[in-house]
Design a protein around this motif. Sequence first.
Motif, PDB file in Angstrom:
ATOM      1  N   ALA A   1       0.816  -1.221   0.000  1.00 18.06           N
ATOM      2  CA  ALA A   1       0.000   0.000   0.000  1.00 18.06           C
ATOM      3  C   ALA A   1       0.850   1.271   0.000  1.00 18.06           C
ATOM      4  O   ALA A   1       0.316   2.376  -0.098  1.00 18.06           O
ATOM      5  CB  ALA A   1      -0.937   0.001   1.207  1.00 18.06           C
ATOM      6  N   GLY A   2       2.167   1.109   0.124  1.00 16.06           N
ATOM      7  CA  GLY A   2       3.042   2.267   0.048  1.00 16.06           C
ATOM      8  C   GLY A   2       3.599   2.774   1.350  1.00 16.06           C
ATOM      9  O   GLY A   2       4.151   3.886   1.399  1.00 16.06           O
ATOM     10  N   ALA A   3       3.498   1.976   2.429  1.00 14.67           N
ATOM     11  CA  ALA A   3       4.075   2.387   3.709  1.00 14.67           C
ATOM     12  C   ALA A   3       5.589   2.549   3.552  1.00 14.67           C
ATOM     13  O   ALA A   3       6.239   1.769   2.861  1.00 14.67           O
ATOM     14  CB  ALA A   3       3.759   1.358   4.786  1.00 14.67           C
ATOM     15  N   ASP A   4       6.139   3.554   4.194  1.00 13.34           N
ATOM     16  CA  ASP A   4       7.573   3.824   4.078  1.00 13.34           C
ATOM     17  C   ASP A   4       8.394   2.985   5.051  1.00 13.34           C
ATOM     18  O   ASP A   4       9.534   2.626   4.767  1.00 13.34           O
ATOM     19  CB  ASP A   4       7.840   5.310   4.332  1.00 13.34           C
ATOM     20  N   ILE A   5       7.819   2.683   6.208  1.00 11.92           N
ATOM     21  CA  ILE A   5       8.492   1.889   7.227  1.00 11.92           C
ATOM     22  C   ILE A   5       7.485   0.895   7.780  1.00 11.92           C
ATOM     23  O   ILE A   5       6.370   1.279   8.148  1.00 11.92           O
ATOM     24  CB  ILE A   5       9.014   2.771   8.381  1.00 11.92           C
TER      25      ILE A   5
ATOM     26  N   ASP B   1      10.778  -4.882  16.190  1.00  9.23           N
ATOM     27  CA  ASP B   1      11.998  -4.257  15.659  1.00  9.23           C
ATOM     28  C   ASP B   1      11.815  -2.763  15.407  1.00  9.23           C
ATOM     29  O   ASP B   1      12.714  -1.945  15.664  1.00  9.23           O
ATOM     30  CB  ASP B   1      12.433  -4.954  14.369  1.00  9.23           C
ATOM     31  N   LEU B   2      10.627  -2.369  14.934  1.00  7.91           N
ATOM     32  CA  LEU B   2      10.336  -0.963  14.700  1.00  7.91           C
ATOM     33  C   LEU B   2      10.258  -0.207  16.030  1.00  7.91           C
ATOM     34  O   LEU B   2      10.740   0.926  16.138  1.00  7.91           O
ATOM     35  CB  LEU B   2       9.029  -0.807  13.920  1.00  7.91           C
ATOM     36  N   ALA B   3       9.671  -0.847  17.023  1.00  4.15           N
ATOM     37  CA  ALA B   3       9.593  -0.221  18.357  1.00  4.15           C
ATOM     38  C   ALA B   3      10.991   0.054  18.901  1.00  4.15           C
ATOM     39  O   ALA B   3      11.254   1.119  19.468  1.00  4.15           O
ATOM     40  CB  ALA B   3       8.813  -1.113  19.312  1.00  4.15           C
ATOM     41  N   GLU B   4      11.903  -0.888  18.695  1.00  3.47           N
ATOM     42  CA  GLU B   4      13.283  -0.709  19.168  1.00  3.47           C
ATOM     43  C   GLU B   4      13.967   0.444  18.434  1.00  3.47           C
ATOM     44  O   GLU B   4      14.713   1.229  19.030  1.00  3.47           O
ATOM     45  CB  GLU B   4      14.069  -2.002  18.971  1.00  3.47           C
ATOM     46  N   GLN B   5      13.707   0.561  17.135  1.00  2.00           N
ATOM     47  CA  GLN B   5      14.295   1.654  16.360  1.00  2.00           C
ATOM     48  C   GLN B   5      13.804   3.015  16.862  1.00  2.00           C
ATOM     49  O   GLN B   5      14.577   3.972  16.985  1.00  2.00           O
ATOM     50  CB  GLN B   5      13.946   1.494  14.881  1.00  2.00           C
ATOM     51  N   ILE B   6      12.504   3.086  17.148  1.00  2.00           N
ATOM     52  CA  ILE B   6      11.932   4.343  17.641  1.00  2.00           C
ATOM     53  C   ILE B   6      12.481   4.683  19.026  1.00  2.00           C
ATOM     54  O   ILE B   6      12.823   5.835  19.311  1.00  2.00           O
ATOM     55  CB  ILE B   6      10.389   4.259  17.662  1.00  2.00           C
TER      56      ILE B   6
ATOM     57  N   GLY C   1      15.668   6.372  18.830  1.00  2.00           N
ATOM     58  CA  GLY C   1      15.703   7.734  18.296  1.00  2.00           C
ATOM     59  C   GLY C   1      15.297   7.891  16.842  1.00  2.00           C
ATOM     60  O   GLY C   1      15.293   9.005  16.313  1.00  2.00           O
ATOM     61  N   MET C   2      14.948   6.798  16.168  1.00  2.00           N
ATOM     62  CA  MET C   2      14.538   6.882  14.772  1.00  2.00           C
ATOM     63  C   MET C   2      13.105   7.436  14.698  1.00  2.00           C
ATOM     64  O   MET C   2      12.166   6.817  15.177  1.00  2.00           O
ATOM     65  CB  MET C   2      14.596   5.488  14.118  1.00  2.00           C
TER      66      MET C   2
END
Length: 231
Positions: free
Chosen positions: A90-94, A99-104, A107-108
């Motif tokens: 659908a075009g999501a960038d991330i 794993d995404l929670a850890e990146q955020i 500081g991402m």
Amino acid sequence: MASIGKRLKAGYEGIDRNKFYSIEDAVKIIKGAAKSKFDETVEIALNLGVDPRHADQMVRGVIELPHGTGKTVRVAVFAKADKAEEARKAGADIVGAEDLAEQIQGGMMDFERCIATPDMMGVVGRLGKVLGPRNLMPNPKLGTVTPNVTEAIRAAKAGQVQFRVEKAGIVHAGVGKASFDEAKLVANIKAFVDAINKAKPTGAKGTYLKKISLSSTMGPGVKLDIASISA
């Protein structure tokens, strides 16, 4: 900073700061004053007769502007398995989960909208102190906690604007770009003000829409005649 001051001073020439302009005249003035080398955002500020410290006076919602915002929106989606693949298509960038929670947490923050499937809220909930202050926390009332990630991503990238009243009773939002033609900006502004009116809380007393002003990123502010918006 001196150049900005000169630009603003020049922008205010010919503008009566005590006058309330019709929406059409205000848009024309704002477009004419947007002379930066980049495409300035047209911004609206509304002073509301509410005290958001009280739960029954909170103003919050979402509106998909008829002509979009002109802004490229990066979308992060918390999802797993099939829903993660749906989000990518659908075009999501991330896209991610734990794993995404850890990146955020590390500081991402390279995104402007955050969407989550309902089953991911246990993970997302731990990010409240990071996402909350930036108005990025997924919320089912705003359509950002949903199993329909395709529609949520489409809406976010098509020009959906989330709004939330600040402590002083003010709502700010971008409603288009200075390069938009006047009719499109007028339509976007009217749609946004209509959404604010529809979001009027039960605890609001007295005058709800107290003042509305329009400006561009680097340009002067112009007061709007509220009656001309609903005309």
